[in-house]
Design a protein around this motif. Structure first.
Motif, PDB file in Angstrom:
ATOM      1  N   ASP A 133      14.744   7.750  25.575  1.00  0.00           N
ATOM      2  CA  ASP A 133      14.760   7.939  24.126  1.00  0.00           C
ATOM      3  C   ASP A 133      15.239   9.360  23.796  1.00  0.00           C
ATOM      4  N   THR A 134      14.412  10.149  23.112  1.00  0.00           N
ATOM      5  CA  THR A 134      14.845  11.496  22.705  1.00  0.00           C
ATOM      6  C   THR A 134      14.565  12.550  23.775  1.00  0.00           C
ATOM      7  N   MET A 135      13.951  12.141  24.896  1.00  0.00           N
ATOM      8  CA  MET A 135      13.576  13.131  25.905  1.00  0.00           C
ATOM      9  C   MET A 135      14.556  13.185  27.067  1.00  0.00           C
ATOM     10  N   ARG A 136      14.843  14.392  27.501  1.00  0.00           N
ATOM     11  CA  ARG A 136      15.649  14.551  28.716  1.00  0.00           C
ATOM     12  C   ARG A 136      15.043  15.667  29.557  1.00  0.00           C
ATOM     13  N   ILE A 137      14.862  15.399  30.842  1.00  0.00           N
ATOM     14  CA  ILE A 137      14.368  16.434  31.753  1.00  0.00           C
ATOM     15  C   ILE A 137      15.468  16.711  32.759  1.00  0.00           C
ATOM     16  N   ARG A 142      14.811  22.579  35.787  1.00  0.00           N
ATOM     17  CA  ARG A 142      13.394  22.515  35.404  1.00  0.00           C
ATOM     18  C   ARG A 142      13.233  22.743  33.897  1.00  0.00           C
ATOM     19  N   LYS A 143      14.058  22.043  33.136  1.00  0.00           N
ATOM     20  CA  LYS A 143      13.995  22.199  31.686  1.00  0.00           C
ATOM     21  C   LYS A 143      13.811  20.849  31.009  1.00  0.00           C
ATOM     22  N   VAL A 144      13.083  20.869  29.900  1.00  0.00           N
ATOM     23  CA  VAL A 144      12.783  19.650  29.160  1.00  0.00           C
ATOM     24  C   VAL A 144      13.350  19.779  27.755  1.00  0.00           C
ATOM     25  N   TYR A 145      14.010  18.717  27.308  1.00  0.00           N
ATOM     26  CA  TYR A 145      14.619  18.738  25.986  1.00  0.00           C
ATOM     27  C   TYR A 145      14.130  17.551  25.166  1.00  0.00           C
ATOM     28  N   ILE A 146      13.904  17.778  23.877  1.00  0.00           N
ATOM     29  CA  ILE A 146      13.693  16.691  22.933  1.00  0.00           C
ATOM     30  C   ILE A 146      14.834  16.797  21.926  1.00  0.00           C
ATOM     31  N   ILE A 204       5.860  17.269  22.851  1.00  0.00           N
ATOM     32  CA  ILE A 204       6.887  16.228  23.053  1.00  0.00           C
ATOM     33  C   ILE A 204       6.821  15.072  22.063  1.00  0.00           C
ATOM     34  N   GLU A 205       5.650  14.829  21.475  1.00  0.00           N
ATOM     35  CA  GLU A 205       5.523  13.669  20.593  1.00  0.00           C
ATOM     36  C   GLU A 205       5.813  14.071  19.146  1.00  0.00           C
ATOM     37  N   SER A 206       6.551  13.216  18.442  1.00  0.00           N
ATOM     38  CA  SER A 206       6.761  13.518  17.031  1.00  0.00           C
ATOM     39  C   SER A 206       5.530  13.112  16.217  1.00  0.00           C
ATOM     40  N   ASP A 207       4.757  12.129  16.717  1.00  0.00           N
ATOM     41  CA  ASP A 207       3.515  11.740  16.060  1.00  0.00           C
ATOM     42  C   ASP A 207       2.453  11.562  17.142  1.00  0.00           C
ATOM     43  N   THR A 208       1.578  12.550  17.295  1.00  0.00           N
ATOM     44  CA  THR A 208       0.606  12.493  18.395  1.00  0.00           C
ATOM     45  C   THR A 208      -0.419  11.370  18.193  1.00  0.00           C
ATOM     46  N   PHE A 213       5.605   8.635  24.162  1.00  0.00           N
ATOM     47  CA  PHE A 213       5.822   8.878  25.592  1.00  0.00           C
ATOM     48  C   PHE A 213       4.565   8.742  26.451  1.00  0.00           C
ATOM     49  N   ILE A 214       3.499   9.403  26.057  1.00  0.00           N
ATOM     50  CA  ILE A 214       2.301   9.406  26.913  1.00  0.00           C
ATOM     51  C   ILE A 214       1.197   8.557  26.294  1.00  0.00           C
ATOM     52  N   MET A 215       0.884   7.429  26.950  1.00  0.00           N
ATOM     53  CA  MET A 215      -0.171   6.533  26.469  1.00  0.00           C
ATOM     54  C   MET A 215      -1.486   6.902  27.146  1.00  0.00           C
ATOM     55  N   THR A 216      -2.565   6.825  26.376  1.00  0.00           N
ATOM     56  CA  THR A 216      -3.901   7.013  26.950  1.00  0.00           C
ATOM     57  C   THR A 216      -4.422   5.659  27.401  1.00  0.00           C
TER      58      THR A 216
END
Ligand code: CA
Length: 227
Positions: A133-137, A142-146, A204-208, A213-216
């Protein structure tokens, strides 16, 4: 035609039949057992690509089946657990199960867990980036982009994110993450891990409240999205 064979070890007749029919309809071959001991012997005779394992079996526990299989094999194992079996589920994940579904589960969820667990079987290829989606590592830098905007992560935040994305689609227990990141188990409340996860999510999340991306996985750990 799918050439994957899945061993079903489940004593509940209706769930057992649901699994069998659903898997066949999705072009998996199945081998079926209603007990733990015959499940182990079918595992040895049929060499399946994946095992769906119920925890509560009439003869020996699913956990015992898992431990016996893990002595000789890294075959993907997806636990089929009942509600209220949270501790057993976490123990099974920590003992080498790959994932779980909780009854009652939907077919799409089950198939997604199976696909993710089967992917683990692929030989490790060296990849240079992770894109979802909008994330690239970028692993080399060692860089992370949204949305191609660089994020500022601390070394530990980056390490946690890397561990999650390397295992995208799979649930990781709190204990597993903590041991991988800090190298030891400091305590059982995983408070610092929770704090790190909250910080990573804010970045990283636009709506926490509704993470992309990260599910609990409540009472278990975290799962990074894989699609
Ligand atoms: Ca059962």
């Amino acid at each position: 035609m799918n050439d994957k064979t899945i061993l079903i070890i489940e004593d509940d007749k209706s769930i057992h039949n649901f699994l069998k029919l659903a898997l066949k309809a999705n072009n998996y071959n199945t081998v079926e057992s209603f007990t733990g001991l015959s499940g182990i012997s079918l595992f040895m005779s049929h060499n399946p690509d994946l095992i769906l394992l119920d925890l509560g079996l009439p003869d020996i526990g699913g956990m015992d089946v898992l431990l016996q299989i893990r002595q000789t094999s890294a075959v993907p194992v997806v636990i089929v657990s009942a509600r209220g079996q949270e501790q057993e589920k976490v123990a099974a994940l920590d003992a080498g199960a790959d994932d779980y579904v909780t009854k009652p589960f939907g077919l799409n969820e089950l198939l997604a867990r199976i696909r993710a667990a089967l992917r683990k079987q692929k030989p490790n290829v060296v990849t240079h980036e992770f894109v979802l989606d909008t994330m690239r590592i970028d692993f080399d830098k060692r860089k992370v982009y949204i949305k191609e905007k660089e994020l500022h992560l601390t070394p530990i935040e980056y390490k946690i994110l890397l561990l999650l994305t390397e295992n995208a689609g799979k649930v990781l227990t709190h204990k597993f993450i903590q041991e991988k990141i800090w190298g030891y188990e400091s305590n059982d409340d995983y408070q610092s891990l929770r704090v790190y996860m909250a910080t990573i999510r804010k970045k990283i999340e636009s709506d926490t409240a509704c993470p992309r991306f990260i599910m609990t996985e409540i009472g278990v750990g975290y799962r990074f999205a894989d699609e």
